[in-house]
Motif scaffolding. Structure first.
Motif, PDB file in Angstrom:
ATOM      1  N   CYS A 113      -0.500  16.204  -2.537  1.00 32.73           N
ATOM      2  CA  CYS A 113      -1.485  15.233  -3.008  1.00 32.73           C
ATOM      3  C   CYS A 113      -2.185  15.843  -4.221  1.00 32.73           C
ATOM      4  O   CYS A 113      -2.800  16.899  -4.127  1.00 32.73           O
ATOM      5  N   ASP A 115       1.619  12.538  -4.266  1.00 35.46           N
ATOM      6  CA  ASP A 115       0.714  11.398  -4.143  1.00 35.46           C
ATOM      7  C   ASP A 115      -0.337  11.479  -5.251  1.00 35.46           C
ATOM      8  O   ASP A 115      -1.217  12.333  -5.226  1.00 35.46           O
ATOM      9  N   SER A 147      -5.064   0.784  -5.440  1.00 37.72           N
ATOM     10  CA  SER A 147      -6.257   0.760  -4.579  1.00 37.72           C
ATOM     11  C   SER A 147      -7.473   1.469  -5.171  1.00 37.72           C
ATOM     12  O   SER A 147      -8.583   1.229  -4.726  1.00 37.72           O
ATOM     13  N   LYS A 148      -7.286   2.386  -6.104  1.00 41.07           N
ATOM     14  CA  LYS A 148      -8.428   3.190  -6.537  1.00 41.07           C
ATOM     15  C   LYS A 148      -8.902   2.772  -7.935  1.00 41.07           C
ATOM     16  O   LYS A 148      -9.703   1.881  -8.043  1.00 41.07           O
ATOM     17  N   ASN A 153      -7.036  14.730  -2.077  1.00 38.99           N
ATOM     18  CA  ASN A 153      -8.118  14.209  -1.267  1.00 38.99           C
ATOM     19  C   ASN A 153      -8.180  15.059   0.003  1.00 38.99           C
ATOM     20  O   ASN A 153      -7.159  15.177   0.682  1.00 38.99           O
ATOM     21  N   TYR A 167      -5.119   9.282  -7.352  1.00 43.73           N
ATOM     22  CA  TYR A 167      -6.314   9.451  -8.209  1.00 43.73           C
ATOM     23  C   TYR A 167      -5.979   9.833  -9.639  1.00 43.73           C
ATOM     24  O   TYR A 167      -6.854  10.231 -10.400  1.00 43.73           O
ATOM     25  N   ARG A 222      -3.577  -4.417  -1.382  1.00 44.96           N
ATOM     26  CA  ARG A 222      -2.508  -3.577  -0.824  1.00 44.96           C
ATOM     27  C   ARG A 222      -1.293  -3.548  -1.744  1.00 44.96           C
ATOM     28  O   ARG A 222      -0.342  -4.320  -1.583  1.00 44.96           O
ATOM     29  N   TYR A 276      -4.947  14.417   2.621  1.00 43.51           N
ATOM     30  CA  TYR A 276      -5.020  13.031   3.090  1.00 43.51           C
ATOM     31  C   TYR A 276      -4.427  12.919   4.496  1.00 43.51           C
ATOM     32  O   TYR A 276      -3.291  13.355   4.735  1.00 43.51           O
ATOM     33  N   GLY A 304       0.839  -1.198   0.000  1.00 44.33           N
ATOM     34  CA  GLY A 304       0.000   0.000   0.000  1.00 44.33           C
ATOM     35  C   GLY A 304       0.874   1.248   0.000  1.00 44.33           C
ATOM     36  O   GLY A 304       2.062   1.182   0.330  1.00 44.33           O
ATOM     37  N   SER A 305       0.271   2.375  -0.382  1.00 41.03           N
ATOM     38  CA  SER A 305       1.001   3.654  -0.313  1.00 41.03           C
ATOM     39  C   SER A 305       1.404   3.932   1.125  1.00 41.03           C
ATOM     40  O   SER A 305       2.405   4.590   1.394  1.00 41.03           O
ATOM     41  N   ASP A 306       0.594   3.428   2.055  1.00 37.71           N
ATOM     42  CA  ASP A 306       0.871   3.644   3.481  1.00 37.71           C
ATOM     43  C   ASP A 306       2.287   3.215   3.858  1.00 37.71           C
ATOM     44  O   ASP A 306       2.962   3.894   4.631  1.00 37.71           O
ATOM     45  N   THR A 352      -1.083   4.056  -6.814  1.00 38.42           N
ATOM     46  CA  THR A 352      -1.592   2.913  -6.062  1.00 38.42           C
ATOM     47  C   THR A 352      -2.497   2.052  -6.935  1.00 38.42           C
ATOM     48  O   THR A 352      -3.057   2.541  -7.916  1.00 38.42           O
TER      49      THR A 352
HETATM   50  C1  LIG Z   1      -6.795   6.167  -1.096  1.00 39.92           C
HETATM   51  C2  LIG Z   1      -5.549   6.951  -1.053  1.00 39.92           C
HETATM   52  C3  LIG Z   1      -4.300   6.316  -1.105  1.00 39.92           C
HETATM   53  C4  LIG Z   1      -4.186   4.829  -1.190  1.00 39.92           C
HETATM   54  O1  LIG Z   1      -3.422   4.288  -0.196  1.00 39.92           O
HETATM   55  P1  LIG Z   1      -3.076   2.726  -0.269  1.00 39.92           P
HETATM   56  O2  LIG Z   1      -2.308   2.509   0.985  1.00 39.92           O
HETATM   57  O3  LIG Z   1      -2.244   2.534  -1.514  1.00 39.92           O
HETATM   58  O4  LIG Z   1      -4.364   1.979  -0.339  1.00 39.92           O
HETATM   59  C5  LIG Z   1      -3.168   7.091  -1.113  1.00 39.92           C
HETATM   60  N1  LIG Z   1      -3.246   8.428  -1.087  1.00 39.92           N
HETATM   61  C6  LIG Z   1      -4.434   9.063  -1.057  1.00 39.92           C
HETATM   62  C7  LIG Z   1      -4.463  10.536  -1.077  1.00 39.92           C
HETATM   63  C8  LIG Z   1      -5.617   8.341  -1.032  1.00 39.92           C
HETATM   64  O5  LIG Z   1      -6.782   8.997  -0.975  1.00 39.92           O
END
Ligand SMILES: *Cc1c(COP(=O)(O)O)cnc(C)c1O
Length: 342
Positions: free
Chosen positions: A146, A175, A204-205, A150, A178, A213, A101, A74-76, A202
């Motif tokens: 970002c 980041d 994830s979106k 977000n 999106y 992840r 974010y 994940g980006s996390d 990512t």
């Molecule tokens: C949803 C989102 C992510 C995604 O994070 P993951 O850990 O890759 O799921 C990253 N940055 C922003 C701004 C988001 O809104």
């Protein structure tokens, strides 16, 4: 060019990284009696610590060399690793542009790094004059941008981002979670010019793989060297690597889904504007809309009571709700419910 070594924490510079069995012997053929694995099963073997096969596929997808790709759980994980590599706890600082974010600030707090917030201007753009005084600080190691942002859903002006990159000697993390919903070019185009730039994306979106992840970082091989040094040896599981590999072989489906989401975004934008308590919808480069309403708390609570869950963002932007674009059916249900409420 930024002298990357100068901004790496000393303990990371001198770190002797863990050398896994798969680091010491990279070959695929042989009798493997080196990693204390169980010889039976399908997931019995440790995964490739550098995800080479997956990176080859991502390199083609993103049209960028493998040496410029790092993959995180994940980006996390990429955000957290950045703090651990560049920021001395209790001493250094990181900066972002609010509202944005929440994970940057949380990760900063976990790593005991002072977090600075420069407010976005009334158009949700970076105010360069307000940012400039921070750029010369030796303690400032990370700037998070970002874009699309977000929860405000807009992209940041390229010129302002370039001005920051031109003046800042730390690391800039853009980041782009999106980016697939935006018509803008990715900031990846700037990677050749700035060795201190990290562009995050990512799966994830738009790719619909949040459950798997997988986050991507595109940056200079120098920075990737330190990411590899600090990450857990097997940070991307074999199951995850295989799931993403399988997903990115079918880009038609991805494109179709993004197309539907974008046309739904346009439709939602138009329809929401006609609802009495909706004051304005901000222009979106993402798969969600930020809407200013007359009473965000009330609308949020009434929707929750009907089991329709949106995000109340009034703590970040006054009286604003954030609506993720769903399927046409889900979107219709939301619209009908809001119309009944108004
Ligand atoms: C949803 C989102 C992510 C995604 O994070 P993951 O850990 O890759 O799921 C990253 N940055 C922003 C701004 C988001 O809104």
């Amino acid at each position: 060019m930024v002298d990357i070594k100068k901004i790496i924490r000393n303990n990371i510079l001198s770190l002797q990284p863990y050398s896994s069995a798969r680091d010491e012997y990279e070959g695929k053929e042989g009798v493997f009696l080196d990693a204390n694995e169980n010889p039976y099963g399908i997931y019995n073997r440790y995964p490739d610590p550098y995800q080479r096969k997956l990176k080859k596929a991502v390199a083609i997808l993103k049209n960028t060399p493998e040496e410029h790709i790092f993959l995180g759980n994940g980006s996390d994980e990429i955000i957290d690793l950045s703090f651990r590599i560049f920021c001395n706890p209790g001493k250094d600082t990181a900066l972002s542009f609010s509202p944005t974010y929440g994970m940057y600030e949380v990760s900063s707090a976990i790593n005991d790094v002072i977090f600075l917030k420069v407010p976005l201007d009334k158009n949700f753009q970076i105010d360069f004059e307000k940012t400039k005084p921070y750029l010369k600080s030796e303690q400032l190691k990370l700037i998070f941008i970002c874009s699309p942002n977000n929860p405000t859903s807009n992209s940041m002006n390229t010129d302002t981002v370039i001005r920051i990159l031109d003046e800042f000697q730390g690391v800039v993390i853009i980041d782009e979670a999106y980016i697939d919903f935006s018509e803008r070019l990715s900031f990846m185009q700037l990677l050749e010019r700035y060795n201190n730039l990290i562009v995050m994306q990512t799966f994830s979106k738009a790719w619909g793989m949040a459950g798997v992840r997988l986050g991507m970082a595109f940056t200079s091989p120098e920075i990737i060297h330190y990411f590899n040094k600090v990450k857990p040896p097997y940070n991307i599981s074999k199951v995850n690597q295989e799931a993403i590999l399988e997903k990115i072989t079918n880009t038609d489906r991805f494109r179709k889904e993004v197309e539907i989401i974008l046309s739904e975004r346009q439709r939602m934008q138009n329809e929401l504007q006609n609802i009495a308590f909706v004051r304005r919808i901000f222009p979106s480069d993402a798969n969600f809309l930020l809407a200013e309403v007359t009473d965000a708390d009330k609308i949020y609570n009434e929707l929750v009571a009907k089991q329709i869950i949106i995000r109340n963002r009034s703590g970040q932007v006054h009286n604003c709700i954030r609506i993720t674009i769903g399927t046409p059916e889900e979107n219709n249900l939301l619209l009908d419910t809001l119309k009944e409420m108004s």
